[in-house]
Design an enzyme around this catalytic site. Structure first.
Site, short mmCIF file in Angstrom:
data_model
loop_
_atom_site.label_atom_id
_atom_site.label_comp_id
_atom_site.label_asym_id
_atom_site.label_seq_id
_atom_site.Cartn_x
_atom_site.Cartn_y
_atom_site.Cartn_z
N GLY A 92 0.79 -1.22 0.00
CA GLY A 92 0.00 0.00 0.00
C GLY A 92 0.83 1.27 0.00
O GLY A 92 0.28 2.37 -0.08
N ASP A 93 2.14 1.15 0.07
CA ASP A 93 3.03 2.30 0.15
C ASP A 93 3.19 2.95 -1.24
O ASP A 93 3.63 2.29 -2.19
CB ASP A 93 4.39 1.86 0.69
CG ASP A 93 5.31 3.02 0.98
OD1 ASP A 93 5.52 3.32 2.16
OD2 ASP A 93 5.84 3.63 0.02
N PHE A 94 2.86 4.22 -1.33
CA PHE A 94 2.94 4.94 -2.61
C PHE A 94 4.36 4.91 -3.17
O PHE A 94 4.57 4.69 -4.37
CB PHE A 94 2.47 6.39 -2.43
CG PHE A 94 2.59 7.23 -3.67
CD1 PHE A 94 1.52 7.32 -4.54
CD2 PHE A 94 3.75 7.94 -3.95
CE1 PHE A 94 1.63 8.10 -5.71
CE2 PHE A 94 3.87 8.70 -5.10
CZ PHE A 94 2.80 8.79 -5.99
#
Length: 213
Positions: free
Chosen positions: A157-159
């Site tokens: 989920g880390d951009f």
């Protein structure tokens, strides 16, 4: 052979893009703060959420300055600090609530000690800690990587990680978390190291892509 070196070799063997990235970045410098209790690590992670590093460091610095006799405030000290004082440090209302939630649940034992956390599986820790208000999966994943030193964590989920992969592969769009999760299976058992390199890729390749004046 050191584990980061093994991990780098494993990733470089994936394909030419990974090999180039690792050559350009060099040795993995993922730093693990193994002495930190889960309580402290979670509070620090909350302070950094949705902020750039300098802004978060300034807020955290003002907060820690309130407790000059301690390296880090105890849960009881946090709970005794009023809203106005916390707000003056730069914390939002949501972050103040979450930090207090972490402090309360540390006192009740929901947030485990460091010794206990080392004996718990990743999935168990994630399931347990995301029940705390304001603590999401990413926050726990940062704790797994940077405090417990778990080598096989991929925060899909880390951009920054998804952006790093997009730039690494010269894609027009970031991969979705589901797609990145599937791609990342090939990087096991060193997905935390892959995460670190993808963060570096996001910075390196974005900088290289900037138009020159």
């Amino acid at each position: 052979m050191p584990v980061y070196q093994l991990a780098s070799q494993h990733l470089a063997a994936q394909d030419a893009d990974w090999a180039r990235l690792i050559t350009e970045i060099g040795d993995c410098k993922l730093a693990v703060e193994r002495h930190r209790e889960p309580y402290e690590s979670l509070v620090r992670a909350i302070a950094y959420q949705q902020l750039n590093g300098r802004a978060a460091e300034a807020i955290l610095g003002r907060f820690l300055a309130l407790f000059p006799a301690n390296n880090f405030p105890t849960p009881a000290q946090v709970l005794a600090t009023d809203d106005a004082t916390m707000r003056a440090c730069g914390f939002s209302a949501n972050k103040m609530t979450t930090i207090r939630e972490i402090a309360i649940n540390t006192q009740t034992g929901v947030v485990p000690s460091l010794a206990d956390a080392h004996n718990m599986e990743n999935a168990v820790l994630i399931e347990r800690l995301v029940q705390l208000r304001g603590v999401g999966r990413w926050t726990v994943e940062m704790f797994l990587i940077f405090t417990l030193g778990r080598l096989d964590v991929l925060p899909v989920g880390d951009f920054g990680i998804r952006e790093g992969y997009k730039l690494l592969k010269s894609l027009s769009d970031q991969p979705t978390p589901k797609v990145l999760d599937k791609l990342g299976q090939a990087w096991a058992p060193y997905r935390s190291v892959a995460t670190w390199y993808l963060w570096q890729a996001a910075s390196l390749y974005k900088q290289n892509a900037q138009p020159k004046p």
